[in-house]
Design a protein around this motif. Structure first.
Motif, mmCIF file in Angstrom:
data_model
loop_
_atom_site.group_PDB
_atom_site.id
_atom_site.type_symbol
_atom_site.label_atom_id
_atom_site.label_comp_id
_atom_site.label_asym_id
_atom_site.label_seq_id
_atom_site.Cartn_x
_atom_site.Cartn_y
_atom_site.Cartn_z
ATOM 1 N N HIS A 5 2.666 2.556 -13.677
ATOM 2 C CA HIS A 5 1.563 3.513 -13.681
ATOM 3 C C HIS A 5 0.667 3.324 -12.457
ATOM 4 C CE1 HIS A 5 2.861 4.084 -17.779
ATOM 5 N NE2 HIS A 5 1.947 5.015 -17.983
ATOM 6 N N PHE A 6 0.236 4.437 -11.908
ATOM 7 C CA PHE A 6 -0.667 4.417 -10.765
ATOM 8 C C PHE A 6 -2.081 4.781 -11.223
ATOM 9 C CE2 PHE A 6 3.503 5.258 -9.033
ATOM 10 C CZ PHE A 6 3.550 4.437 -7.898
ATOM 11 N N ILE A 7 -3.045 4.051 -10.716
ATOM 12 C CA ILE A 7 -4.446 4.357 -11.013
ATOM 13 C C ILE A 7 -4.904 5.482 -10.088
ATOM 14 C CG2 ILE A 7 -6.815 3.477 -10.999
ATOM 15 C CD1 ILE A 7 -5.579 0.672 -11.431
ATOM 16 N N VAL A 8 -5.452 6.525 -10.665
ATOM 17 C CA VAL A 8 -6.072 7.596 -9.880
ATOM 18 C C VAL A 8 -7.531 7.689 -10.299
ATOM 19 C CG1 VAL A 8 -3.944 8.887 -9.493
ATOM 20 C CG2 VAL A 8 -5.295 9.335 -11.544
ATOM 21 N N GLU A 364 -4.879 9.397 -0.044
ATOM 22 C CA GLU A 364 -5.488 10.684 -0.369
ATOM 23 C C GLU A 364 -5.036 11.165 -1.752
ATOM 24 O OE1 GLU A 364 -6.337 14.565 2.405
ATOM 25 O OE2 GLU A 364 -4.316 13.760 2.376
ATOM 26 N N ALA A 365 -3.762 10.995 -2.059
ATOM 27 C CA ALA A 365 -3.210 11.472 -3.330
ATOM 28 C C ALA A 365 -3.851 10.781 -4.521
ATOM 29 C CB ALA A 365 -1.697 11.262 -3.351
ATOM 30 N N CYS A 366 -4.203 9.512 -4.363
ATOM 31 C CA CYS A 366 -4.805 8.767 -5.481
ATOM 32 C C CYS A 366 -6.223 9.233 -5.784
ATOM 33 C CB CYS A 366 -4.802 7.271 -5.176
ATOM 34 S SG CYS A 366 -3.165 6.500 -5.252
ATOM 35 N N GLU A 367 -6.895 9.860 -4.837
ATOM 36 C CA GLU A 367 -8.239 10.386 -5.100
ATOM 37 C C GLU A 367 -8.184 11.840 -5.555
ATOM 38 O OE1 GLU A 367 -9.927 11.882 -0.794
ATOM 39 O OE2 GLU A 367 -9.533 9.762 -1.052
ATOM 40 N N LEU A 368 -7.035 12.483 -5.365
ATOM 41 C CA LEU A 368 -6.882 13.879 -5.762
ATOM 42 C C LEU A 368 -6.079 14.030 -7.045
ATOM 43 C CD1 LEU A 368 -6.053 15.430 -2.253
ATOM 44 C CD2 LEU A 368 -8.244 15.452 -3.453
ATOM 45 N N ASN A 369 -5.626 12.894 -7.616
ATOM 46 C CA ASN A 369 -4.764 12.917 -8.800
ATOM 47 C C ASN A 369 -3.536 13.793 -8.551
ATOM 48 O OD1 ASN A 369 -3.769 12.424 -11.332
ATOM 49 N ND2 ASN A 369 -5.450 13.400 -12.442
ATOM 50 N N SER A 370 -3.000 13.687 -7.345
ATOM 51 C CA SER A 370 -1.822 14.461 -6.967
ATOM 52 C C SER A 370 -0.575 13.879 -7.615
ATOM 53 C CB SER A 370 -1.662 14.444 -5.446
ATOM 54 O OG SER A 370 -0.384 14.897 -5.061
ATOM 55 N N MET A 371 0.349 14.751 -7.998
ATOM 56 C CA MET A 371 1.608 14.295 -8.591
ATOM 57 C C MET A 371 2.552 13.708 -7.548
ATOM 58 S SD MET A 371 0.921 14.698 -11.646
ATOM 59 C CE MET A 371 2.499 14.075 -12.260
ATOM 60 N N LEU A 372 2.108 13.639 -6.297
ATOM 61 C CA LEU A 372 2.931 13.065 -5.229
ATOM 62 C C LEU A 372 2.740 11.563 -5.096
ATOM 63 C CD1 LEU A 372 2.391 15.745 -2.416
ATOM 64 C CD2 LEU A 372 4.399 15.455 -3.874
ATOM 65 N N VAL A 373 1.846 10.968 -5.877
ATOM 66 C CA VAL A 373 1.542 9.545 -5.730
ATOM 67 C C VAL A 373 2.816 8.701 -5.842
ATOM 68 C CG1 VAL A 373 0.330 7.561 -6.705
ATOM 69 C CG2 VAL A 373 -0.816 9.769 -6.570
ATOM 70 N N GLY A 374 3.579 8.913 -6.897
ATOM 71 C CA GLY A 374 4.779 8.107 -7.120
ATOM 72 C C GLY A 374 5.817 8.268 -6.024
ATOM 73 N N SER A 375 6.071 9.495 -5.618
ATOM 74 C CA SER A 375 7.099 9.731 -4.602
ATOM 75 C C SER A 375 6.674 9.196 -3.241
ATOM 76 C CB SER A 375 7.417 11.235 -4.512
ATOM 77 O OG SER A 375 6.257 11.984 -4.180
ATOM 78 N N LEU A 376 5.389 9.293 -2.910
ATOM 79 C CA LEU A 376 4.908 8.747 -1.650
ATOM 80 C C LEU A 376 5.029 7.223 -1.629
ATOM 81 C CD1 LEU A 376 1.738 10.977 -1.111
ATOM 82 C CD2 LEU A 376 3.691 10.822 0.439
ATOM 83 N N ALA A 377 4.662 6.589 -2.744
ATOM 84 C CA ALA A 377 4.799 5.131 -2.824
ATOM 85 C C ALA A 377 6.260 4.717 -2.705
ATOM 86 C CB ALA A 377 4.201 4.627 -4.136
ATOM 87 N N GLU A 378 7.135 5.465 -3.352
ATOM 88 C CA GLU A 378 8.559 5.153 -3.300
ATOM 89 C C GLU A 378 9.106 5.302 -1.879
ATOM 90 O OE1 GLU A 378 12.759 6.477 -5.500
ATOM 91 O OE2 GLU A 378 10.862 7.469 -5.993
ATOM 92 N N SER A 379 8.649 6.333 -1.167
ATOM 93 C CA SER A 379 9.125 6.543 0.203
ATOM 94 C C SER A 379 8.704 5.407 1.126
ATOM 95 C CB SER A 379 8.609 7.882 0.738
ATOM 96 O OG SER A 379 7.214 7.828 1.004
#
Length: 405
Positions: A5-8, A364-379
């Motif tokens: 889980h990612f904290i947003v 940026e995604a973690c402050e916007l609650n973007s659904m890209l958080v997981g994929s960006l971290a994985e990349s």
């Protein structure tokens, strides 16, 4: 949960746009998997471990922490690691139908924890709820403003505080402030108030940009000091930032020369970036400055996991510059024309591409609650645990720095 889980976060603002806390929620790559008590306990222990210090106590000072609370979180032992006066649990109205949840809420209230009620219609809310909650989420209805004003005025007579969500524009924000709502959650702060009076950089900003360019070229320290001496206030603020807890220096820096001798040119450049933002006369909100500092530090910490320290420091600059147009009230192209940035920073700012772009995008995604958080971290091949640790560390670091502004 720490591994999956990612904290947003969303900032909690007061009517003066000052950051008085944060709302944390958890984003999973697999939302279908329900969290159990043990995994929630581990996550809360992890978060508390980064926000508490054995000697200093709670590291976010008087900030409030709002936590999304499923019923099982009410029973988690890790919750007791959070200071009660700083902690508010958000619980949906439907969960109060369960007597076990009500009993758990009563216990937590007796310990001093706050409870924020979600999903309630204030006009029909039973008064009995007021015994259990400290905050109520409200949503502004601009079409029915007069009626809402009467309800909020009545509620203001109680001890329950009102938290506004989904405030769409600054006009609505001002309306909520006029109704004496206590705090606001959302992303409105990323849309700066219009300010037609700002036409160009002010003299202080021009001086700072000159210093940044000189530092970039490793100019002689005596030349830097001559420029700084033109503006005594600028010199004072710069030394305050360098000596802030954000740097953690054991020896107080007494002069610009002393700073360069101790730290070198690269850290000096980053503080000039912060100073540039605070030299604005456009009436930026304090939350926007703090968001920029968090974004810069967060991106830098992420970069330190994969690149040399000196390279990662450029990510701090990229994070600050990504909001500099809103902080200064000027177009980004005009700002970037005023200073020569490394190409890799420019690419990150324009397209979130290149070497630095994905790190900036993840912060940026973690402050916007973007659904890209997981994929960006994985990349980037960065684990959820490392992302969360960097996020929390950046919040603490920025709180110390913002206090100097």
């Amino acid at each position: 949960m720490v591994e999956t889980h990612f904290i947003v976060r969303e900032p909690l603002l007061d009517p003066k746009q000052k950051v008085i806390g944060f709302q944390f929620s958890w984003q999973s790559n697999n939302p279908a998997v329900e969290s159990d008590v043990d995994s929630l306990d581990a996550l809360l222990e992890f978060v508390a471990g980064h926000l508490n210090d054995d000697e200093k106590g709670f590291l976010l000072d008087d900030s409030l922490i709002f936590l999304e609370a499923a019923p099982q979180l009410l029973q988690v032992e890790g919750l007791k690691l959070f200071p009660p006066k700083n902690t508010v649990l958000i619980l949906h109205k439907k969960h109060f139908a369960d007597s076990a949840n009500v009993a758990a809420v009563k216990t937590l209230r007796d310990l001093g924890y706050g409870i924020c009620l979600r999903g309630a219609e204030i006009t029909t809310l039973e008064r009995g709820f007021f015994a259990f909650v400290t905050h109520i989420e409200v949503k502004l209805n601009a079409a029915n403003f007069a009626s809402q004003a009467k309800v909020y005025a009545s509620l203001k007579q109680s001890s329950v505080k009102m938290v506004a969500r989904n405030v769409a524009n600054w006009q609505d924000f001002d309306a909520c402030s006029a109704l004496s709502l206590d705090s606001f959650v959302g992303k409105l702060h990323l849309t700066p108030r219009p300010n037609a009076a700002v036409k160009a950089l002010n003299p202080s900003q021009t001086t700072i940009l000159q210093l940044m360019e000189m530092v970039r070229k490793n100019a002689d320290i005596q030349q830097l000091e001559l420029v700084v001496k033109r503006d005594a206030t600028l010199a004072y603020k710069l030394l305050r930032y360098i000596n802030s807890a954000g740097f953690g220096l054991r020896t107080e820096v007494q002069s610009l020369k002393h700073a360069v001798q101790m730290l070198g040119y690269s850290p000096l450049y980053r503080w000039l970036t912060v100073l540039l933002a605070t030299a604005s006369t456009s009436g930026y909100s304090p939350v926007l400055l703090e968001t920029a500092i968090v974004r810069g530090r967060f991106a830098e910490l992420l970069g330190q996991m994969k690149m040399p320290k000196a390279e990662a420091e450029n990510l701090f600059v990229a994070g600050m510059f990504s909001l500099l147009d809103r902080l200064l009230g000027l177009p980004m192209d005009e700002i970037m024309a005023s200073i020569q940035l490394p190409d890799v920073v420019t690419v990150a700012l324009i397209s979130r591409g290149g070497l630095y772009g994905p790190y900036l995008a993840l912060a940026e995604a973690c402050e916007l609650n973007s659904m890209l958080v997981g994929s960006l971290a994985e990349s980037l091949k960065i684990t959820a645990e490392d992302v969360n640790a960097a996020h929390l560390s950046a919040l603490v670091w920025a709180k110390n720095v913002a206090a100097v502004a």
